[in-house]
Motif scaffolding. Structure first.
Motif, short mmCIF file in Angstrom:
data_model
loop_
_atom_site.label_atom_id
_atom_site.label_comp_id
_atom_site.label_asym_id
_atom_site.label_seq_id
_atom_site.Cartn_x
_atom_site.Cartn_y
_atom_site.Cartn_z
N LEU A 49 26.51 37.78 53.65
CA LEU A 49 26.96 38.22 52.33
C LEU A 49 25.87 39.03 51.63
O LEU A 49 26.13 40.09 51.06
N PHE A 50 24.64 38.53 51.68
CA PHE A 50 23.59 39.19 50.89
C PHE A 50 22.82 40.25 51.67
O PHE A 50 22.38 41.24 51.09
N ALA A 304 30.12 47.40 44.97
CA ALA A 304 30.33 47.88 46.34
C ALA A 304 29.46 47.08 47.30
O ALA A 304 29.89 46.73 48.41
N TYR A 305 28.25 46.76 46.87
CA TYR A 305 27.34 45.96 47.68
C TYR A 305 27.97 44.59 47.98
O TYR A 305 28.01 44.14 49.12
N ILE A 306 28.50 43.96 46.91
CA ILE A 306 29.13 42.65 47.10
C ILE A 306 30.35 42.77 48.01
O ILE A 306 30.59 41.92 48.88
N ASP A 311 32.72 41.70 53.21
CA ASP A 311 33.41 42.19 54.40
C ASP A 311 32.64 41.78 55.65
O ASP A 311 33.21 41.25 56.61
N THR A 312 31.32 41.99 55.63
CA THR A 312 30.48 41.61 56.77
C THR A 312 30.58 40.10 57.01
O THR A 312 30.69 39.64 58.15
N MET A 313 30.56 39.34 55.89
CA MET A 313 30.64 37.89 55.99
C MET A 313 31.96 37.44 56.62
O MET A 313 31.98 36.57 57.48
N SER A 314 33.05 38.08 56.21
CA SER A 314 34.35 37.61 56.71
C SER A 314 34.52 37.94 58.20
O SER A 314 35.18 37.21 58.92
N VAL A 315 33.89 39.03 58.65
CA VAL A 315 33.98 39.38 60.08
C VAL A 315 33.12 38.42 60.91
O VAL A 315 33.52 38.01 61.99
N ASN A 316 31.94 38.06 60.38
CA ASN A 316 30.98 37.30 61.18
C ASN A 316 30.95 35.81 60.92
O ASN A 316 30.16 35.09 61.52
#
Lengths: 357, 313
Positions: A49-50, A304-306, A311-316
């Motif tokens: 996420l971060f 946009a960063y969040i 998005d990255t978090m939900s994929v991984n």
């Protein structure tokens, strides 16, 4: 007196900064708590996420790509809310803007360079018409612009889908999508390895234009006066009806452009099958950016960063993307809370007063 | 031509009016107390999910109903807390909560069930349909009025309950006093914040039934954003009914009628997108027509007043 006023200003702006930071931190803590609660690997999820948005060059590109429509929408809502109108029509204007840009792209044979500009212009006008309707209804019959604009969003969504799916659908596309746009209509990609496109120049231009408009023109002044105190504005000779009309039109114009820039910059066909998830993000960008065109892009990049992080978090990981709407909801409601941290403000005022005398 | 006066059609009208009517009654209470509850949409969405989840896990309908109410009231409480005590603009607060719940419900659904889109893996319970003795035997009327869901009858009872509460109880009197003139109410010792808090919480309970109707009666699952603007349509109905329970019911019925009319068009080869627009377009038209009517009434009153003054002079 001026000195005192300056002093008060500085306390106010310091306090505002504190309030905004605390609101964002609390919202992120809520997110943190939720992730701990639902995830099997919470720290892995948090890392994505971060740090996800800065993990790869492509991801940084994603942040910039996402910030483009968010800035447009934030400007749109800032202008509309500044006139004290709760017009939520920017998502409908966004969708129809995208639709109109696609239709212009597919039907008008125009040369490179002019083609996307014409598409943007048409999309803006249609967007402006959509957000003007609730304003006209409000002015003429005094019916709630909030309800009518939200209803209108559903109408705009379905109208857009109808036009694309029944008249411009490519049966060979594999998915529900329009025909391929001709190369002349596309906004060119600027940075290799990302999808950052020419729209970034357009959005920067619009930030400057809207800032000049609000801060330096008499129309912008009338708009701010109307938003602050409608009756006072009326008595000082401002035509508040005209102000409401042009502010809502400009707001819709910006949202329509957002749709056009997104469709012609990010895709080669019209691919929206429903309202994009960020369609209502204009509200949070405007609230975070304090309706100031200069702060709006900063708020848009933060959001946009969040979004890219989520998005990255939900994929991984096992945490879903929709968590961001919880973060967003909390940020809006806390920043809008006027009495939030009120006694800290009092303390700051007292401290300031005693330290200088 | 489309035959609109069949018992089946009128049955559908009552069926699709139910969630709007329940939410509209919630809106009536808030409007009378002088608070705008934009968050009805989010309250309905939340209760629709929590009702399904709790009834699915406990296999007990009443615990499920309680879960739905708790979910909805939680959102109403958040709105009340921020708007009344932290002085968030209530409209902005409502918008924020609606945005929060659209994604928040999906987040919770995915975290608990692993489903995205719909709670297909949860075996939730439904509120039963009820045949009313005697009435069900009357031809036509029986077909129209009997066999509805329990919550539909609750909605009808709710209209009377809300009417009774507002006009026949001390609490209702206080609530209306707060809505009419908060300063005057507070000068005679009424705690304005507390009354508005109760109004918001009560509206949370009523709207929760509307939400649960969506996922535990109308459909058998929770689906993403399934309330689809009904909370806002209810606000329009309450505005058109001038926050009067009876007038608001008529307005809700009108919107239910239009939605059912849209379903009738479905079999006539009209593109689905236009059918989807029907409830929203009719809400806008309804709002405008009503506002026009109200303006004319106000103008008439003004003329009357001037006339009376002339007579006096």
């Amino acid at each position: 007196m001026l000195k005192q006023w300056l002093k008060k200003q500085s306390v106010d702006s310091k306090f505002e900064t504190l309030r905004f930071s605390v609101a964002i931190i609390i919202a992120l803590l809520v997110a943190f708590g939720l992730i701990l609660l639902v995830s099997k690997e919470p720290f892995e999820a948090l890392r994505h996420l971060f740090l996800g948005p800065i993990s790869k060059f492509r991801k940084i590109g994603n942040v910039v790509e996402t910030a483009i429509p968010l800035t447009f929408l934030g400007l749109s809502v800032s202008v509309m809310f500044s006139a004290n109108q709760f017009n939520m029509g920017s998502s409908g204007a966004l969708f129809m803007g995208g639709t109109v840009a696609a239709i212009v792209g597919l039907t008008l044979p125009l040369p490179t360079g002019i083609h996307p500009l014409v598409a943007l212009l048409f999309a803006g006008v249609v967007g402006g018409i959509i957000t003007s309707i609730p304003a006209i209804i409000k002015l003429k019959w005094n019916a709630s612009e909030l309800v009518s604009s939200l209803m209108l969003n559903f109408v705009a969504l379905n109208l857009g889908l109808y036009l694309i799916m029944n008249h411009f659908r490519d049966p060979d596309a594999g998915t529900l999508a329009s025909f391929k746009f001709p190369a002349t209509a596309l906004l060119p990609t600027l940075v290799k390895g990302t999808r950052i496109h020419f729209g970034i120049f357009i959005v920067i231009l619009m930030v400057i234009v809207i800032w000049l408009f609000l801060a330096k023109t008499k129309w912008g002044y009338a708009l701010r006066m109307t938003g602050m105190n409608m009756n006072f504005a009326k008595y000082s000779g401002i035509s508040t009806a005209a102000v409401i009309l042009y502010s809502q039109f400009i707001g819709g114009f910006l949202a329509g452009m957002a749709g056009a820039v997104e469709v012609l910059g990010m895709y080669d066909r019209f691919r929206w099958q429903m309202m994009p998830t960020y369609a209502f993000d204009g509200v949070i960008v405007a609230v975070l950016g304090k309706r100031n065109p200069i702060f709006v892009p900063v708020a848009a990049i933060l959001l946009a960063y969040i979004r890219v992080g989520a998005d990255t978090m939900s994929v991984n990981s096992d945490v879903s993307y929709e968590m961001i709407s919880i973060i967003q909801g909390f940020i809006i409601i806390m920043i809008a809370a006027n009495a939030f941290l009120k006694h800290y403000r009092q303390k700051m005022v007292v401290k300031e007063a005693t330290s200088h005398d | 031509m489309i035959n609109l006066l069949t018992p089946e059609f009128l049955f559908t009208v009552i069926r699709v009016t139910t969630p709007i009517l329940l939410a509209a009654m919630a809106a009536v209470i808030c409007n009378k107390a002088g608070v705008v509850n934009i968050a009805l949409e989010g309250i309905m969405l939340t209760s629709a999910l929590t009702g399904v989840l709790i009834s699915g896990f406990t296999q007990n309908l009443w615990l499920g109903a309680l879960g739905g109410i708790v979910g909805g009231v939680f959102i109403a409480f958040l709105l009340a807390y921020f708007a009344l005590y932290l002085k968030t603009d209530i409209i902005l607060g409502g918008i924020a909560l609606n945005l929060l719940t659209v994604g928040g419900t999906v987040f919770v659904m995915f975290a608990i069930t692993g489903d995205k889109g719909a709670t297909n893996s949860v075996r939730s319970l439904q509120f039963p349909s009820i045949n009313i003795p005697f009435i069900q035997d009357i031809p036509i009327i029986g077909q129209m009025l009997s066999g509805h869901n329990l919550l539909t009858y609750l909605a009808i009872v709710m209209v009377f309950l809300v009417y009774f509460l507002l006009y026949k109880t001390t609490f209702g009197l206080r609530l209306r006093a707060v809505g009419e003139n908060p300063d005057a109410a507070s000068s005679v010792g009424i705690d304005v914040n507390r009354i508005q808090l109760y109004a918001l919480l009560l509206s949370g309970v009523i709207a929760s039934f509307g939400g649960m109707y969506m996922s535990m009666a109308y459909l058998k699952v929770f689906t993403t954003n399934m309330v689809a603007g009904r909370g806002y349509i209810a606000l329009a109905a309450a505005a058109m009914g001038q926050a009067n329970p009876v007038g608001t019911s008529i307005a809700s019925l009108l919107f239910g009628f239009m939605e059912s009319f849209g379903y009738q068009l479905q079999s006539r080869g009209i593109p689905s997108q236009f059918i989807n627009m029907v409830p929203y377009v009719s809400t806008i038209i309804g709002l405008v027509l009503y506002a026009q009517y109200r303006q004319r009434q106000i103008a008439k009153k003004k003329i009357q007043k001037i006339h009376e003054e002339e007579v006096k002079a």
